[in-house]
Design a protein around this motif. Structure first.
Motif, mmCIF file in Angstrom:
data_model
loop_
_atom_site.group_PDB
_atom_site.id
_atom_site.type_symbol
_atom_site.label_atom_id
_atom_site.label_comp_id
_atom_site.label_asym_id
_atom_site.label_seq_id
_atom_site.Cartn_x
_atom_site.Cartn_y
_atom_site.Cartn_z
ATOM 1 N N LEU A 127 34.750 23.177 46.652
ATOM 2 C CA LEU A 127 34.095 23.897 45.552
ATOM 3 C C LEU A 127 35.094 24.774 44.805
ATOM 4 C CD1 LEU A 127 30.731 24.973 47.211
ATOM 5 C CD2 LEU A 127 31.095 23.193 45.510
ATOM 6 N N LEU A 128 35.925 25.500 45.560
ATOM 7 C CA LEU A 128 36.924 26.356 44.924
ATOM 8 C C LEU A 128 37.996 25.525 44.226
ATOM 9 C CD1 LEU A 128 37.250 29.092 47.681
ATOM 10 C CD2 LEU A 128 36.145 29.296 45.454
ATOM 11 N N ALA A 129 38.412 24.419 44.847
ATOM 12 C CA ALA A 129 39.413 23.553 44.221
ATOM 13 C C ALA A 129 38.877 22.956 42.921
ATOM 14 C CB ALA A 129 39.826 22.449 45.191
ATOM 15 N N THR A 130 37.620 22.560 42.922
ATOM 16 C CA THR A 130 37.016 22.016 41.706
ATOM 17 C C THR A 130 36.967 23.067 40.605
ATOM 18 O OG1 THR A 130 35.664 20.533 43.044
ATOM 19 C CG2 THR A 130 34.944 20.905 40.784
ATOM 20 N N ALA A 131 36.665 24.294 40.971
ATOM 21 C CA ALA A 131 36.625 25.366 39.973
ATOM 22 C C ALA A 131 38.007 25.622 39.390
ATOM 23 C CB ALA A 131 36.064 26.636 40.598
ATOM 24 N N ILE B 61 40.572 23.420 39.253
ATOM 25 C CA ILE B 61 41.103 22.249 38.551
ATOM 26 C C ILE B 61 40.325 21.952 37.271
ATOM 27 C CG2 ILE B 61 41.441 19.748 38.724
ATOM 28 C CD1 ILE B 61 41.999 20.227 41.741
ATOM 29 N N TYR B 62 39.006 21.881 37.372
ATOM 30 C CA TYR B 62 38.196 21.464 36.230
ATOM 31 C C TYR B 62 37.591 22.610 35.439
ATOM 32 C CZ TYR B 62 38.525 16.864 38.305
ATOM 33 O OH TYR B 62 38.993 15.694 38.818
ATOM 34 N N GLY B 63 37.619 23.800 35.964
ATOM 35 C CA GLY B 63 37.019 24.922 35.265
ATOM 36 C C GLY B 63 35.533 25.044 35.574
ATOM 37 N N ALA B 64 34.832 25.649 34.671
ATOM 38 C CA ALA B 64 33.416 25.946 34.901
ATOM 39 C C ALA B 64 32.551 24.699 34.774
ATOM 40 C CB ALA B 64 32.950 26.996 33.903
ATOM 41 N N HIS B 65 31.622 24.585 35.705
ATOM 42 C CA HIS B 65 30.599 23.534 35.664
ATOM 43 C C HIS B 65 29.351 24.136 36.310
ATOM 44 C CE1 HIS B 65 28.433 19.835 36.489
ATOM 45 N NE2 HIS B 65 29.146 19.319 35.509
ATOM 46 N N PRO B 66 28.180 23.971 35.695
ATOM 47 C CA PRO B 66 26.979 24.636 36.207
ATOM 48 C C PRO B 66 26.612 24.261 37.647
ATOM 49 C CG PRO B 66 26.563 23.717 34.035
ATOM 50 C CD PRO B 66 27.916 23.265 34.435
ATOM 51 N N ILE B 67 26.774 23.000 38.023
ATOM 52 C CA ILE B 67 26.415 22.596 39.383
ATOM 53 C C ILE B 67 27.375 23.226 40.393
ATOM 54 C CG2 ILE B 67 26.240 20.634 40.958
ATOM 55 C CD1 ILE B 67 25.276 18.998 38.531
ATOM 56 N N ASN B 68 28.658 23.193 40.071
ATOM 57 C CA ASN B 68 29.647 23.803 40.956
ATOM 58 C C ASN B 68 29.418 25.309 41.074
ATOM 59 O OD1 ASN B 68 31.914 23.640 42.666
ATOM 60 N ND2 ASN B 68 33.225 24.345 41.003
ATOM 61 N N ASP B 69 29.081 25.952 39.974
ATOM 62 C CA ASP B 69 28.819 27.392 40.021
ATOM 63 C C ASP B 69 27.610 27.718 40.889
ATOM 64 O OD1 ASP B 69 30.982 27.988 38.460
ATOM 65 O OD2 ASP B 69 29.850 28.279 36.614
ATOM 66 N N MET B 70 26.558 26.916 40.772
ATOM 67 C CA MET B 70 25.369 27.151 41.605
ATOM 68 C C MET B 70 25.681 26.944 43.084
ATOM 69 S SD MET B 70 22.601 28.279 40.415
ATOM 70 C CE MET B 70 21.723 28.525 38.915
ATOM 71 N N LEU B 71 26.428 25.889 43.393
ATOM 72 C CA LEU B 71 26.792 25.655 44.793
ATOM 73 C C LEU B 71 27.674 26.785 45.332
ATOM 74 C CD1 LEU B 71 27.438 21.803 44.764
ATOM 75 C CD2 LEU B 71 25.543 23.026 45.839
ATOM 76 N N ILE C 192 23.985 35.538 37.306
ATOM 77 C CA ILE C 192 25.207 35.277 36.531
ATOM 78 C C ILE C 192 25.223 33.829 36.048
ATOM 79 C CG2 ILE C 192 27.717 35.030 36.737
ATOM 80 C CD1 ILE C 192 27.686 37.528 38.510
ATOM 81 N N ASN C 193 24.778 32.923 36.905
ATOM 82 C CA ASN C 193 24.801 31.504 36.534
ATOM 83 C C ASN C 193 23.739 31.134 35.511
ATOM 84 O OD1 ASN C 193 26.985 30.717 38.115
ATOM 85 N ND2 ASN C 193 25.705 30.443 39.912
ATOM 86 N N THR C 194 22.595 31.785 35.546
ATOM 87 C CA THR C 194 21.515 31.381 34.643
ATOM 88 C C THR C 194 21.479 32.175 33.343
ATOM 89 O OG1 THR C 194 19.975 32.839 35.810
ATOM 90 C CG2 THR C 194 20.037 30.524 36.483
ATOM 91 N N THR C 195 21.853 33.435 33.362
ATOM 92 C CA THR C 195 21.740 34.245 32.147
ATOM 93 C C THR C 195 23.078 34.639 31.540
ATOM 94 O OG1 THR C 195 21.654 36.302 33.405
ATOM 95 C CG2 THR C 195 19.559 35.217 32.925
ATOM 96 N N THR D 246 32.420 30.918 37.663
ATOM 97 C CA THR D 246 33.810 30.562 37.387
ATOM 98 C C THR D 246 34.336 31.298 36.164
ATOM 99 O OG1 THR D 246 33.380 28.395 38.331
ATOM 100 C CG2 THR D 246 35.389 28.638 37.047
ATOM 101 N N ASN D 247 33.603 31.280 35.066
ATOM 102 C CA ASN D 247 34.037 32.003 33.869
ATOM 103 C C ASN D 247 34.025 33.516 34.089
ATOM 104 O OD1 ASN D 247 34.672 29.860 32.215
ATOM 105 N ND2 ASN D 247 32.594 29.688 31.414
ATOM 106 N N TYR D 248 33.079 34.004 34.856
ATOM 107 C CA TYR D 248 33.017 35.442 35.144
ATOM 108 C C TYR D 248 34.264 35.883 35.909
ATOM 109 C CZ TYR D 248 30.980 39.916 36.472
ATOM 110 O OH TYR D 248 30.745 41.247 36.653
#
Length: 121
Positions: free
Chosen positions: A28-32, A34-44, A95-98, A103-105
């Motif tokens: 999960l951290l590696a994906t964040a 490498i690829y940056g923000a993604h809603p599914i990854n952020d929720m997980l 943070i993820n929904t509103t 990741t961006n935070y």
């Protein structure tokens, strides 16, 4: 407080669950990163990271504030730990929904000082 029965399975399952949560958090951290923000990854990440912190602090409380020696303090600290983990998950959900997502935070927090230095120049 009576002495609990010895149970090797409980300890081995707890250890195995801690390792599983740690292994889940690595991709999960590696994906964040490498690829940056993604809603599914952020929720997980908003679920897995508080669970990992909860399990780690639960071990600290078990080691240093054992229920046989500190019955009241142990119970209060365990309830506080559950409450803090719940608040952390709720905060991550908010943070993820509103807002912009975890990741961006974190990226904004990481670069806040750099941005401030550019504005001062």
């Amino acid at each position: 407080v009576p002495m609990p029965e010895a149970n090797r399975l409980k300890g081995s399952y707890h250890w195995m669950n801690e390792r599983a949560v740690s292994l889940i958090s690595l991709p999960l951290l590696a994906t964040a990163f490498i690829y940056g923000a993604h809603p599914i990854n952020d929720m997980l990440m908003g679920i897995v990271l508080p669970v990992q912190v909860y399990m780690s602090f639960e071990q600290v409380l078990t080691d240093y504030f054992h229920a046989r020696r500190w019955p009241i303090i142990s119970r209060v600290l365990k309830y506080a730990l559950v409450g803090m983990a719940g608040l952390a998950m709720f905060g991550a959900w908010r943070i993820n929904t509103t807002d912009v997502g975890i990741t961006n935070y974190c990226s904004r927090l990481w670069n806040a000082n750099k941005k401030k230095e550019k504005e001062e120049q």
